[in-house]
Design an enzyme around this catalytic site. Sequence first.
Site, PDB file in Angstrom:
ATOM      1  N   ASN A  12       0.855  -1.193   0.000  1.00  0.00           N
ATOM      2  CA  ASN A  12       0.000   0.000   0.000  1.00  0.00           C
ATOM      3  C   ASN A  12       0.891   1.243   0.000  1.00  0.00           C
ATOM      4  O   ASN A  12       1.703   1.418   0.917  1.00  0.00           O
ATOM      5  CB  ASN A  12      -0.902  -0.056   1.245  1.00  0.00           C
ATOM      6  CG  ASN A  12      -1.813   1.151   1.343  1.00  0.00           C
ATOM      7  OD1 ASN A  12      -1.374   2.275   1.142  1.00  0.00           O
ATOM      8  ND2 ASN A  12      -3.066   0.926   1.683  1.00  0.00           N
ATOM      9  N   ASP A  14      -0.100   4.487  -0.078  1.00  0.00           N
ATOM     10  CA  ASP A  14      -0.808   5.719   0.322  1.00  0.00           C
ATOM     11  C   ASP A  14       0.112   6.728   1.001  1.00  0.00           C
ATOM     12  O   ASP A  14       0.016   7.933   0.772  1.00  0.00           O
ATOM     13  CB  ASP A  14      -1.913   5.406   1.336  1.00  0.00           C
ATOM     14  CG  ASP A  14      -3.069   4.628   0.743  1.00  0.00           C
ATOM     15  OD1 ASP A  14      -3.121   4.461  -0.491  1.00  0.00           O
ATOM     16  OD2 ASP A  14      -3.919   4.178   1.533  1.00  0.00           O
ATOM     17  N   HIS A  15       0.994   6.220   1.890  1.00  0.00           N
ATOM     18  CA  HIS A  15       1.726   7.182   2.723  1.00  0.00           C
ATOM     19  C   HIS A  15       2.944   7.781   2.032  1.00  0.00           C
ATOM     20  O   HIS A  15       3.532   8.732   2.541  1.00  0.00           O
ATOM     21  CB  HIS A  15       2.021   6.579   4.091  1.00  0.00           C
ATOM     22  CG  HIS A  15       0.731   6.347   4.825  1.00  0.00           C
ATOM     23  ND1 HIS A  15      -0.174   7.360   5.033  1.00  0.00           N
ATOM     24  CD2 HIS A  15       0.153   5.225   5.314  1.00  0.00           C
ATOM     25  CE1 HIS A  15      -1.248   6.876   5.644  1.00  0.00           C
ATOM     26  NE2 HIS A  15      -1.077   5.578   5.818  1.00  0.00           N
ATOM     27  N   ARG A  23       3.937  18.846   1.151  1.00  0.00           N
ATOM     28  CA  ARG A  23       4.528  20.028   0.522  1.00  0.00           C
ATOM     29  C   ARG A  23       3.813  20.465  -0.764  1.00  0.00           C
ATOM     30  O   ARG A  23       4.175  21.463  -1.359  1.00  0.00           O
ATOM     31  CB  ARG A  23       6.007  19.766   0.209  1.00  0.00           C
ATOM     32  CG  ARG A  23       6.888  19.817   1.420  1.00  0.00           C
ATOM     33  CD  ARG A  23       6.939  21.232   1.956  1.00  0.00           C
ATOM     34  NE  ARG A  23       7.562  21.312   3.255  1.00  0.00           N
ATOM     35  CZ  ARG A  23       8.847  21.581   3.461  1.00  0.00           C
ATOM     36  NH1 ARG A  23       9.653  21.752   2.447  1.00  0.00           N
ATOM     37  NH2 ARG A  23       9.309  21.671   4.686  1.00  0.00           N
ATOM     38  N   HIS A  48      -5.603   3.633  -1.647  1.00  0.00           N
ATOM     39  CA  HIS A  48      -6.925   4.019  -1.146  1.00  0.00           C
ATOM     40  C   HIS A  48      -7.241   5.435  -1.621  1.00  0.00           C
ATOM     41  O   HIS A  48      -6.583   6.387  -1.197  1.00  0.00           O
ATOM     42  CB  HIS A  48      -6.894   3.950   0.392  1.00  0.00           C
ATOM     43  CG  HIS A  48      -8.212   4.213   1.052  1.00  0.00           C
ATOM     44  ND1 HIS A  48      -8.381   4.126   2.415  1.00  0.00           N
ATOM     45  CD2 HIS A  48      -9.427   4.553   0.554  1.00  0.00           C
ATOM     46  CE1 HIS A  48      -9.635   4.393   2.722  1.00  0.00           C
ATOM     47  NE2 HIS A  48     -10.284   4.668   1.614  1.00  0.00           N
ATOM     48  N   ARG A  50      -9.347   8.165  -1.061  1.00  0.00           N
ATOM     49  CA  ARG A  50     -10.319   8.580  -0.038  1.00  0.00           C
ATOM     50  C   ARG A  50     -11.193   9.701  -0.566  1.00  0.00           C
ATOM     51  O   ARG A  50     -10.793  10.476  -1.433  1.00  0.00           O
ATOM     52  CB  ARG A  50      -9.588   9.040   1.225  1.00  0.00           C
ATOM     53  CG  ARG A  50      -8.854   7.922   1.942  1.00  0.00           C
ATOM     54  CD  ARG A  50      -8.299   8.433   3.262  1.00  0.00           C
ATOM     55  NE  ARG A  50      -9.346   8.634   4.224  1.00  0.00           N
ATOM     56  CZ  ARG A  50      -9.607   7.810   5.250  1.00  0.00           C
ATOM     57  NH1 ARG A  50      -8.850   6.749   5.467  1.00  0.00           N
ATOM     58  NH2 ARG A  50     -10.593   8.070   6.073  1.00  0.00           N
ATOM     59  N   ARG A  54      -6.992  12.860   0.801  1.00  0.00           N
ATOM     60  CA  ARG A  54      -5.915  13.341   1.673  1.00  0.00           C
ATOM     61  C   ARG A  54      -4.542  12.804   1.280  1.00  0.00           C
ATOM     62  O   ARG A  54      -3.538  13.391   1.593  1.00  0.00           O
ATOM     63  CB  ARG A  54      -6.211  13.019   3.140  1.00  0.00           C
ATOM     64  CG  ARG A  54      -6.086  11.578   3.491  1.00  0.00           C
ATOM     65  CD  ARG A  54      -6.259  11.355   4.974  1.00  0.00           C
ATOM     66  NE  ARG A  54      -7.626  11.628   5.411  1.00  0.00           N
ATOM     67  CZ  ARG A  54      -8.179  11.080   6.501  1.00  0.00           C
ATOM     68  NH1 ARG A  54      -7.463  10.274   7.254  1.00  0.00           N
ATOM     69  NH2 ARG A  54      -9.408  11.338   6.849  1.00  0.00           N
ATOM     70  N   HIS A  55      -4.504  11.638   0.618  1.00  0.00           N
ATOM     71  CA  HIS A  55      -3.198  11.170   0.148  1.00  0.00           C
ATOM     72  C   HIS A  55      -3.252  10.859  -1.361  1.00  0.00           C
ATOM     73  O   HIS A  55      -2.809  11.663  -2.160  1.00  0.00           O
ATOM     74  CB  HIS A  55      -2.614  10.029   0.994  1.00  0.00           C
ATOM     75  CG  HIS A  55      -3.574   9.013   1.532  1.00  0.00           C
ATOM     76  ND1 HIS A  55      -4.416   8.301   0.732  1.00  0.00           N
ATOM     77  CD2 HIS A  55      -3.802   8.588   2.806  1.00  0.00           C
ATOM     78  CE1 HIS A  55      -5.128   7.471   1.488  1.00  0.00           C
ATOM     79  NE2 HIS A  55      -4.794   7.621   2.753  1.00  0.00           N
ATOM     80  N   GLU A  75      -8.622   0.521  -2.968  1.00  0.00           N
ATOM     81  CA  GLU A  75      -9.456   0.581  -1.762  1.00  0.00           C
ATOM     82  C   GLU A  75     -10.401   1.752  -1.913  1.00  0.00           C
ATOM     83  O   GLU A  75      -9.974   2.856  -2.274  1.00  0.00           O
ATOM     84  CB  GLU A  75      -8.584   0.817  -0.523  1.00  0.00           C
ATOM     85  CG  GLU A  75      -7.840  -0.386  -0.062  1.00  0.00           C
ATOM     86  CD  GLU A  75      -7.035  -0.064   1.189  1.00  0.00           C
ATOM     87  OE1 GLU A  75      -7.288   0.960   1.836  1.00  0.00           O
ATOM     88  OE2 GLU A  75      -6.138  -0.830   1.488  1.00  0.00           O
ATOM     89  N   THR A 105      -7.094   6.829  10.072  1.00  0.00           N
ATOM     90  CA  THR A 105      -6.922   5.746   9.115  1.00  0.00           C
ATOM     91  C   THR A 105      -8.207   4.932   9.160  1.00  0.00           C
ATOM     92  O   THR A 105      -9.130   5.288   9.877  1.00  0.00           O
ATOM     93  CB  THR A 105      -5.674   4.897   9.462  1.00  0.00           C
ATOM     94  OG1 THR A 105      -5.564   3.823   8.536  1.00  0.00           O
ATOM     95  CG2 THR A 105      -5.751   4.313  10.870  1.00  0.00           C
ATOM     96  N   THR A 106      -8.276   3.839   8.394  1.00  0.00           N
ATOM     97  CA  THR A 106      -9.518   3.050   8.389  1.00  0.00           C
ATOM     98  C   THR A 106      -9.622   2.317   9.727  1.00  0.00           C
ATOM     99  O   THR A 106      -8.917   1.345   9.954  1.00  0.00           O
ATOM    100  CB  THR A 106      -9.496   2.053   7.212  1.00  0.00           C
ATOM    101  OG1 THR A 106      -9.097   2.766   6.045  1.00  0.00           O
ATOM    102  CG2 THR A 106     -10.855   1.442   6.984  1.00  0.00           C
ATOM    103  N   GLU A 156     -11.104  -9.219   3.246  1.00  0.00           N
ATOM    104  CA  GLU A 156      -9.829  -8.862   3.862  1.00  0.00           C
ATOM    105  C   GLU A 156     -10.099  -8.695   5.349  1.00  0.00           C
ATOM    106  O   GLU A 156     -10.906  -7.852   5.751  1.00  0.00           O
ATOM    107  CB  GLU A 156      -9.263  -7.571   3.257  1.00  0.00           C
ATOM    108  CG  GLU A 156      -7.927  -7.211   3.898  1.00  0.00           C
ATOM    109  CD  GLU A 156      -7.139  -6.155   3.137  1.00  0.00           C
ATOM    110  OE1 GLU A 156      -7.176  -6.156   1.889  1.00  0.00           O
ATOM    111  OE2 GLU A 156      -6.489  -5.336   3.805  1.00  0.00           O
ATOM    112  N   HIS A 199      -3.732  -4.390   7.888  1.00  0.00           N
ATOM    113  CA  HIS A 199      -3.850  -3.193   8.728  1.00  0.00           C
ATOM    114  C   HIS A 199      -2.971  -3.326   9.968  1.00  0.00           C
ATOM    115  O   HIS A 199      -3.181  -4.206  10.791  1.00  0.00           O
ATOM    116  CB  HIS A 199      -5.284  -2.881   9.174  1.00  0.00           C
ATOM    117  CG  HIS A 199      -5.416  -1.434   9.549  1.00  0.00           C
ATOM    118  ND1 HIS A 199      -5.839  -0.470   8.659  1.00  0.00           N
ATOM    119  CD2 HIS A 199      -5.104  -0.785  10.679  1.00  0.00           C
ATOM    120  CE1 HIS A 199      -5.811   0.710   9.246  1.00  0.00           C
ATOM    121  NE2 HIS A 199      -5.362   0.541  10.481  1.00  0.00           N
ATOM    122  N   GLY A 200      -1.988  -2.448  10.017  1.00  0.00           N
ATOM    123  CA  GLY A 200      -1.121  -2.364  11.192  1.00  0.00           C
ATOM    124  C   GLY A 200      -0.039  -3.430  11.253  1.00  0.00           C
ATOM    125  O   GLY A 200       0.659  -3.536  12.262  1.00  0.00           O
ATOM    126  N   GLY A 221       1.140  -1.264   4.401  1.00  0.00           N
ATOM    127  CA  GLY A 221       1.562   0.050   3.934  1.00  0.00           C
ATOM    128  C   GLY A 221       2.365   0.857   4.926  1.00  0.00           C
ATOM    129  O   GLY A 221       3.567   1.061   4.748  1.00  0.00           O
TER     130      GLY A 221
END
Length: 253
Positions: A12, A14-15, A23, A48, A50, A54-55, A75, A105-106, A156, A199-200, A221
Amino acid sequence: MPAAPHLRLGVNIDHVATIRNARGGPHPDPVRAARIAIEAGADGITAHLREDRRHISDDDIARLKADIAKPLNLEMAATDEMLAIALRTRPHAACLVPERRAERTTEGGLDAAAQHNQLAPIVARLGAAGIRVSLFIAPDARQIEAAASLKAPVIEIHTGAWCHALADARSADAEAEWQRIRDGAGLAKRLGLEVHAGHGLDFASAETIAALPEIVELNIGHFLVGEAVFVGLAPSIKAMRAAMDRGRAKAAA
Ligand code: PXP
């Protein structure tokens, strides 16, 4: 004993976009991260889109679909806007997730049982377009049975509660959460569902969960992108692949 199926790693990205958006310019580019992830051993890329963008942006999704050589897993919230984007983009897979604007986050799984009527047409339309649908749900029998009755081919399992309990030294919940994941994965497989999880997850939790033979894909991710700050993206992904392979070696089909 027969070997467990190959455990796929969905990275993932996203980040990478979160850092870029801090920036407002084009760097670092999540599509470049996706290419590096694939070279390092990712079996697919997850992103994802969203509602608040946001990302990941719409343009990122279009470029990922055009540029990457491995399956794209989109996602998305179960909304008309996201359905239209998915039908236009035609990713390999779409993972339906709950979304609340205020969450970091989700945070929880979909309530597939309560939202049956809202989800049914979206699952059906994605499936009819040849997109493999998965539902991001907690490992609860009620949710797993609801996913099967919605005819989603994949679930999932949300591993967030387990990972959170593992990280909190004072929590006694980790064993109970692990049991829920084991039982949920077994039930889902018996109901004919393909089982993913995410997740996590970090190196240790990915190695542990890789030993469950019902699970065929992990989506990871935040930890990978965070670790990349210290060691680089490709080494971070290669180390995750190695952890998953160690765990998988303990699995029996
Ligand atoms: N799977 C799903 C459905 C998610 O929503 C997320 C977080 O975006 C992940 C996997 C990856 O979680 P993490 O970034 O904590 O590894």
